[in-house]
Scaffold this active site. Structure first.
Site, PDB file in Angstrom:
ATOM      1  N   TYR A  67       0.834  -1.198   0.000  1.00  0.00           N
ATOM      2  CA  TYR A  67       0.000   0.000   0.000  1.00  0.00           C
ATOM      3  C   TYR A  67       0.879   1.263   0.000  1.00  0.00           C
ATOM      4  CZ  TYR A  67      -3.767   3.194   1.542  1.00  0.00           C
ATOM      5  OH  TYR A  67      -4.667   4.222   1.639  1.00  0.00           O
TER       6      TYR A  67
HETATM    7  P1  NAD Z   1     -13.727   2.871   0.321  1.00  0.00           P
HETATM    8  O1  NAD Z   1     -13.382   1.441   0.388  1.00  0.00           O
HETATM    9  O2  NAD Z   1     -14.988   3.362   0.938  1.00  0.00           O
HETATM   10  O3  NAD Z   1     -13.696   3.389  -1.184  1.00  0.00           O
HETATM   11  C1  NAD Z   1     -12.862   2.858  -2.161  1.00  0.00           C
HETATM   12  C2  NAD Z   1     -13.556   3.021  -3.481  1.00  0.00           C
HETATM   13  O4  NAD Z   1     -12.695   2.578  -4.528  1.00  0.00           O
HETATM   14  C3  NAD Z   1     -14.836   2.185  -3.567  1.00  0.00           C
HETATM   15  O5  NAD Z   1     -15.778   2.911  -4.308  1.00  0.00           O
HETATM   16  C4  NAD Z   1     -14.372   0.967  -4.339  1.00  0.00           C
HETATM   17  O6  NAD Z   1     -15.414   0.313  -5.013  1.00  0.00           O
HETATM   18  C5  NAD Z   1     -13.405   1.651  -5.322  1.00  0.00           C
HETATM   19  N1  NAD Z   1     -12.483   0.722  -5.959  1.00  0.00           N
HETATM   20  C6  NAD Z   1     -11.570  -0.097  -5.376  1.00  0.00           C
HETATM   21  N2  NAD Z   1     -10.901  -0.777  -6.300  1.00  0.00           N
HETATM   22  C7  NAD Z   1     -11.398  -0.401  -7.497  1.00  0.00           C
HETATM   23  C8  NAD Z   1     -11.124  -0.750  -8.828  1.00  0.00           C
HETATM   24  N3  NAD Z   1     -10.182  -1.653  -9.131  1.00  0.00           N
HETATM   25  N4  NAD Z   1     -11.833  -0.164  -9.823  1.00  0.00           N
HETATM   26  C9  NAD Z   1     -12.797   0.747  -9.544  1.00  0.00           C
HETATM   27  N5  NAD Z   1     -13.099   1.124  -8.297  1.00  0.00           N
HETATM   28  C10 NAD Z   1     -12.412   0.545  -7.292  1.00  0.00           C
HETATM   29  O7  NAD Z   1     -12.490   3.625   0.980  1.00  0.00           O
HETATM   30  P2  NAD Z   1     -12.073   5.169   1.017  1.00  0.00           P
HETATM   31  O8  NAD Z   1     -11.436   5.355   2.335  1.00  0.00           O
HETATM   32  O9  NAD Z   1     -13.176   6.075   0.611  1.00  0.00           O
HETATM   33  O10 NAD Z   1     -10.915   5.171  -0.080  1.00  0.00           O
HETATM   34  C11 NAD Z   1     -10.762   6.203  -1.031  1.00  0.00           C
HETATM   35  C12 NAD Z   1      -9.290   6.503  -1.192  1.00  0.00           C
HETATM   36  O11 NAD Z   1      -8.790   7.077   0.011  1.00  0.00           O
HETATM   37  C13 NAD Z   1      -8.435   5.268  -1.467  1.00  0.00           C
HETATM   38  O12 NAD Z   1      -7.533   5.545  -2.523  1.00  0.00           O
HETATM   39  C14 NAD Z   1      -7.697   5.058  -0.162  1.00  0.00           C
HETATM   40  O13 NAD Z   1      -6.473   4.420  -0.345  1.00  0.00           O
HETATM   41  C15 NAD Z   1      -7.554   6.480   0.337  1.00  0.00           C
HETATM   42  N6  NAD Z   1      -7.316   6.621   1.777  1.00  0.00           N
HETATM   43  C16 NAD Z   1      -8.221   6.156   2.684  1.00  0.00           C
HETATM   44  C17 NAD Z   1      -7.947   6.302   4.049  1.00  0.00           C
HETATM   45  C18 NAD Z   1      -8.905   5.789   5.111  1.00  0.00           C
HETATM   46  O14 NAD Z   1      -8.547   5.748   6.299  1.00  0.00           O
HETATM   47  N7  NAD Z   1     -10.150   5.423   4.761  1.00  0.00           N
HETATM   48  C19 NAD Z   1      -6.779   6.951   4.481  1.00  0.00           C
HETATM   49  C20 NAD Z   1      -5.879   7.429   3.510  1.00  0.00           C
HETATM   50  C21 NAD Z   1      -6.162   7.263   2.159  1.00  0.00           C
END
Ligand code: NAD
Length: 255
Positions: free
Chosen positions: A156
């Site tokens: 990651y």
């Molecule tokens: P989430 O799991 O709610 O959302 C992730 C989204 O990405 C979902 O809509 C999922 O369906 C989509 N997705 C995943 N793989 C995919 C693919 N191959 N093709 C199309 N869509 C795909 O989680 P989130 O926290 O909203 O994540 C959004 C972003 O934020 C991510 O890039 C994640 O790495 C980043 N992030 C999240 C956090 C946290 O604590 N939640 C912290 C730092 C960064």
């Protein structure tokens, strides 16, 4: 209406940060194209946005598929007439194992979705965005791999810090044409991806995750969406190539 007359593409919109951003960008006047893999969730999101009198359309697919990257841009151009904003936000948490236990297949999958998909997104989005004034390209990265090396997040961290390099080069390449490129680095956020929301996570996991942030809590997805809105809007007209932490102080906190 901070995004009036703008056309925005948002990936990872079926839940969490992307879903919150889609609703917020639409409310601020943008016409929206949303993407994720889960069709039902996207349909519900598009219906909700339209019910509020805003414009949205969807395409369900895997962002690491080159054809999907191309189709999303075609959809924005054919349906709404161009592309001003792309929020490349879809991502996965990865294998969550010590590095030596991560299989090559797991490593490749994380890199494909979190990093290669960013390259593909840019490859197809940039030609359309060059045609527009004040276009903004945003990628969701993370504090993990930038300010903190959490054990168990090697794949990651590598994918998310790779995005930061991509952003800097793209910003330098596209600056002369007025296209801005930035990375958004959320701290822990209350979405299905967060470890605190894993089905096997006890209350002690949430306490730990809250506790490592200076604000002693994780973010609501709407708080991260507000930062994405700033980067998308002309209010950030002199911001490019940046790695913008929106992390509740997790990067500077020592407990
Ligand atoms: P989430 O799991 O709610 O959302 C992730 C989204 O990405 C979902 O809509 C999922 O369906 C989509 N997705 C995943 N793989 C995919 C693919 N191959 N093709 C199309 N869509 C795909 O989680 P989130 O926290 O909203 O994540 C959004 C972003 O934020 C991510 O890039 C994640 O790495 C980043 N992030 C999240 C956090 C946290 O604590 N939640 C912290 C730092 C960064």
């Amino acid at each position: 209406m901070r995004l009036k007359n703008k056309i925005a593409l948002i990936t990872g919109a079926s839940s969490g940060i992307g879903c919150a951003a889609a609703k917020l960008f639409a409310k601020e006047g943008a016409k929206i194209v949303v993407c994720a893999r889960r069709e039902e969730q996207l349909e519900a999101l598009v219906s909700e946005i339209r019910r509020d009198g805003c414009e949205a359309t969807m395409f369900a697919g895997d962002v690491s598929d080159e054809q999907v990257a191309a189709t999303l841009v075609e959809k924005a151009v054919e349906q709404y007439g161009g592309l001003d904003i792309a929020f490349n936000n879809a991502g996965i948490i990865g294998a969550q194992k010590p590095l030596v236990d991560i299989t090559l297949e797991e490593w490749r999958q994380t890199l494909e979705i979190n990093l290669t998909a960013g390259f593909l997104a840019a490859k197809y989005q940039v030609p359309a965005m060059r045609q527009r004034k004040n276009a903004s390209l945003i990628f969701t990265s993370s504090f993990v791999g930038h300010t903190i090396g959490f054990p168990g997040y090697g794949d990651y961290a590598a994918s998310k810090s790779g995005i930061l390099g991509l952003v800097k080069v793209l910003a330098a390449e596209l600056g002369p044409e007025g296209v801005r490129v930035n990375a958004l680095l959320p701290g822990g956020t209350d979405t299905p991806m967060n470890v605190a929301n894993a089905s096997d996570a006890g209350p002690e996991v949430l306490d730990f995750v809250n506790g490592i942030h200076a604000l002693k809590r994780i973010a609501d997805p709407e708080e991260i969406a507000q930062a994405a809105l700033f980067l998308a809007s002309d209010e950030s007209s002199f911001v490019t190539g940046t790695s913008m932490l929106v992390d509740g102080g997790v990067s500077i906190s020592k407990g």
